[in-house]
Design a protein around this motif. Sequence first.
Motif, PDB file in Angstrom:
ATOM      1  N   SER A 206     -28.317  25.879  28.294  1.00 17.39           N
ATOM      2  CA  SER A 206     -27.065  25.823  27.624  1.00 17.39           C
ATOM      3  C   SER A 206     -26.976  24.387  26.502  1.00 17.39           C
ATOM      4  CB  SER A 206     -26.118  25.522  28.757  1.00 17.39           C
ATOM      5  OG  SER A 206     -26.279  24.180  29.480  1.00 17.39           O
ATOM      6  N   VAL A 207     -28.013  23.494  26.705  1.00 22.17           N
ATOM      7  CA  VAL A 207     -28.006  22.281  25.947  1.00 22.17           C
ATOM      8  C   VAL A 207     -27.590  22.599  24.463  1.00 22.17           C
ATOM      9  CG1 VAL A 207     -29.588  20.493  24.891  1.00 22.17           C
ATOM     10  CG2 VAL A 207     -29.143  20.753  27.129  1.00 22.17           C
ATOM     11  N   PHE A 208     -28.377  23.715  23.760  1.00 23.14           N
ATOM     12  CA  PHE A 208     -28.108  23.970  22.413  1.00 23.14           C
ATOM     13  C   PHE A 208     -26.685  24.200  22.005  1.00 23.14           C
ATOM     14  CE2 PHE A 208     -32.604  24.928  23.794  1.00 23.14           C
ATOM     15  CZ  PHE A 208     -33.169  24.049  23.357  1.00 23.14           C
TER      16      PHE A 208
ATOM     17  N   PRO B 103     -34.267  17.414  26.083  1.00 20.07           N
ATOM     18  CA  PRO B 103     -33.203  18.079  25.332  1.00 20.07           C
ATOM     19  C   PRO B 103     -32.006  17.881  26.189  1.00 20.07           C
ATOM     20  CG  PRO B 103     -34.954  19.532  25.365  1.00 20.07           C
ATOM     21  CD  PRO B 103     -35.364  18.569  26.148  1.00 20.07           C
ATOM     22  N   ILE B 104     -32.003  17.822  27.551  1.00 17.69           N
ATOM     23  CA  ILE B 104     -30.964  17.391  28.382  1.00 17.69           C
ATOM     24  C   ILE B 104     -30.767  16.035  28.149  1.00 17.69           C
ATOM     25  CG2 ILE B 104     -30.146  16.944  30.615  1.00 17.69           C
ATOM     26  CD1 ILE B 104     -31.921  19.337  31.652  1.00 17.69           C
ATOM     27  N   VAL B 105     -31.785  14.975  28.002  1.00 25.51           N
ATOM     28  CA  VAL B 105     -31.320  13.769  27.609  1.00 25.51           C
ATOM     29  C   VAL B 105     -30.488  13.493  26.276  1.00 25.51           C
ATOM     30  CG1 VAL B 105     -32.195  11.467  26.863  1.00 25.51           C
ATOM     31  CG2 VAL B 105     -33.351  12.784  28.955  1.00 25.51           C
TER      32      VAL B 105
ATOM     33  N   THR C 194     -16.061  21.461  27.120  1.00 27.93           N
ATOM     34  CA  THR C 194     -16.976  21.844  26.507  1.00 27.93           C
ATOM     35  C   THR C 194     -18.414  22.088  27.040  1.00 27.93           C
ATOM     36  OG1 THR C 194     -16.046  21.307  24.285  1.00 27.93           O
ATOM     37  CG2 THR C 194     -18.117  22.021  24.170  1.00 27.93           C
ATOM     38  N   VAL C 195     -18.677  20.875  27.712  1.00 26.51           N
ATOM     39  CA  VAL C 195     -19.668  20.887  28.482  1.00 26.51           C
ATOM     40  C   VAL C 195     -19.784  22.020  29.748  1.00 26.51           C
ATOM     41  CG1 VAL C 195     -21.162  19.483  30.243  1.00 26.51           C
ATOM     42  CG2 VAL C 195     -20.592  18.494  28.064  1.00 26.51           C
ATOM     43  N   LEU C 196     -18.482  21.991  30.466  1.00 27.26           N
ATOM     44  CA  LEU C 196     -18.417  23.094  31.495  1.00 27.26           C
ATOM     45  C   LEU C 196     -18.404  24.580  30.761  1.00 27.26           C
ATOM     46  CD1 LEU C 196     -15.676  21.195  33.545  1.00 27.26           C
ATOM     47  CD2 LEU C 196     -17.936  21.761  34.281  1.00 27.26           C
ATOM     48  N   GLY C 197     -18.019  24.776  29.797  1.00 28.13           N
ATOM     49  CA  GLY C 197     -17.851  25.979  29.083  1.00 28.13           C
ATOM     50  C   GLY C 197     -18.996  26.709  28.755  1.00 28.13           C
ATOM     51  N   ALA C 198     -19.975  25.662  28.137  1.00 28.93           N
ATOM     52  CA  ALA C 198     -21.339  26.208  27.800  1.00 28.93           C
ATOM     53  C   ALA C 198     -22.016  26.400  29.116  1.00 28.93           C
ATOM     54  CB  ALA C 198     -22.090  25.229  26.868  1.00 28.93           C
ATOM     55  N   PHE C 199     -21.940  25.529  29.948  1.00 24.76           N
ATOM     56  CA  PHE C 199     -22.673  25.524  31.359  1.00 24.76           C
ATOM     57  C   PHE C 199     -22.285  27.130  32.062  1.00 24.76           C
ATOM     58  CE2 PHE C 199     -23.148  24.744  36.069  1.00 24.76           C
ATOM     59  CZ  PHE C 199     -24.503  24.601  35.917  1.00 24.76           C
TER      60      PHE C 199
END
Length: 326
Positions: free
Chosen positions: A56-58, A175-177, A278-283
């Motif tokens: 989901s990072v991208f 990528p997570i960093v 947005t973080v939660l949405g992508a996750f």
Amino acid sequence: MKNNETAAPLAVKAKKKIDRQLLGLLIFVIVMMVVMSFLSDSFLSVSNLTNVFRQSVFIMLLGFGMTFVLTTGGIDLSVGVMLALSGGMAGWLLSMNVNIVPAIIAGVLVGILVGAGNGLMITKLRITPFIATLATMSIGRGVMYVWTNSIPFRNYMVGGFRFIGQGDVFGLQFPIVIAIVAFVILQFVYRCTAFGRHVTAYGSNEESARVSGIDTDKLLIKVYALSGLMAAIAGITLASRLETVHPEMGKGYELDAIAAAIIGGTSLSGGRGTLVGTVLGAFIIYLISNALNLLNVDPDWETIVKGIIILIVVAVEFLSHRNKKG
């Protein structure tokens, strides 16, 4: 003075609405995890959840830029192709034995310049964001096909570049960093700087923002350049992760980025946004995809489920606005 007095309570109401939506998303994630823990033994494993977050990072990176764009009341359909162009530029230069630093800088500049070009079309030519970025998406994708001759770029991997997409720092994948660092910086920009406040003010009331002295043209150009920057970072990271750049790289990512932002609580009509959401949405998007995979559901259903979720979120927002007006 009157504008400032009315803006304050509106901002408070928007924050409360975002907080409620974030709480709802957290509850949804918890319920889903509990249900899936009974349906699949591997779902709650650390390796599986880490894999979901890495995938989901991208979309998170694209979604961060999209959050700023949507907050202004605009939209950016070109983030997927900017991702491809930036990753392609870095990979192509590396394949030509260019040093890694200028190759990455060139890739980043491609994203920023294309994004700024979107902003210029919107502000100077008065083309709507939808049409301007749709045109950029079409042109950019054509450029990718012509540039690559429909043959993916390969043989560009070097040690330092490989680390960007495949390395780790203290056990945390790089990528997570990158996503965490980008989130911290942009959260500060969005919440604690004049630029962030101007973005929200513009999305809430364009005319009021202009009258209050904000250079709205310059603001929009910066917002779309920022979207291009985030797309470039995502593209370079993805090029490192995949070890190849193909002409359709990033295709469809723009829809996932928009979905992540609006599921997270960013308003399509502008004036309200949240990077945490947005973080939660992508996750959540990739969590659902992962759950369906573990349950051996046909992959085509992933797109259907994603569309249903977006439809529900937009419908709820529309109904809430209509009830307030009523």
